[in-house]
Design an enzyme around this catalytic site. Structure first.
Site: not given
Ligand code: SAM
Length: 200
Positions: A53, A73, A116, A156
């Site tokens: 978050g 997410d 992201d 990203k």
């Molecule tokens: C690098 S983290 C994001 C960090 C966030 N932007 C922050 O600032 O706290 C990447 C996220 O992508 C989510 N994710 C991966 N595959 C996904 C999908 N198919 N649908 C939704 N979210 C997904 C993961 O659960 C993870 O929480």
């Protein structure tokens, strides 16, 4: 891990803690914001791949109560208790379910979409990069539906040799594509952010 990479990680990690951000990613979005001024008061903003978050915290600090923020997410996210923040716990591939959830919130389209999103990494760069492309192509489809005309999209991307497979569809849909590797990205990471400006 090299000494330098460790120092970079440590600096942003500690700074995130000090400023109360849930993750160091906050500084990536702050740098993108500094360069492109994408987040504006009054905007409705969709944040994809949002857990834990920190992007959301940055967005909220800029728009306060003046717009709506929706985050998507697959993971459960610790709630941020503001009335203008809505959580959809779904995979980005579940477009119909997402449409249904957005109807409940009364939002049809957004001014800005940030993503992201990252696949769970396998350590095999080819596999991880391929998964990142699949996710980003799905996000382009989502943005086709939910992003306003002339709206902006931040993605990203794990850079790989066939990155044109993603660049081409972006260029068909957006007037301008700018690529940026924010300082808070780890030196050894192959990630970049694609800032897709002005949806056609
Ligand atoms: C690098 S983290 C994001 C960090 C966030 N932007 C922050 O600032 O706290 C990447 C996220 O992508 C989510 N994710 C991966 N595959 C996904 C999908 N198919 N649908 C939704 N979210 C997904 C993961 O659960 C993870 O929480």
């Amino acid at each position: 891990m090299s000494k330098k990479a460790f120092v970079v990680q440590d600096k942003y990690f500690l700074e995130a803690k000090r400023q109360g951000f849930r993750a160091r990613s906050a500084f990536k979005l702050l740098e993108i914001q500094e360069k492109f001024n994408l987040i504006k008061p009054g905007f409705n903003i969709l944040d994809i791949g949002a857990a834990p978050g920190s992007f959301l915290q940055v967005i909220r600090k800029i728009i306060w109560d003046t717009g709506k923020i929706v985050w998507i997410d697959i993971q459960k996210i610790e709630k941020l208790n503001f009335p203008n923040i809505y959580l959809i716990q779904e995979s980005i591939f579940e477009t119909e379910k997402i449409v249904a959830e957005l109807e409940k919130i009364w939002i049809k389209q957004f001014d800005l979409i940030t993503s992201d999103i990252a696949p769970s990494t396998t350590g095999q760069s080819g596999v991880d990069q391929y998964r990142s492309v699949e996710l980003n192509l799905a996000i382009l489809d989502v943005a086709d539906i939910f992003l306003k005309k002339w709206g902006n999209l931040v993605l990203k991307v794990f850079i790989w040799e066939d990155v044109d497979d993603l660049v081409r569809p972006i260029k068909k849909r957006y007037k301008t594509l700018r690529r940026i590797k924010p300082r808070a990205c780890r030196d050894r990471s192959f990630e970049e952010y694609f800032v897709c400006l002005n949806k056609i």
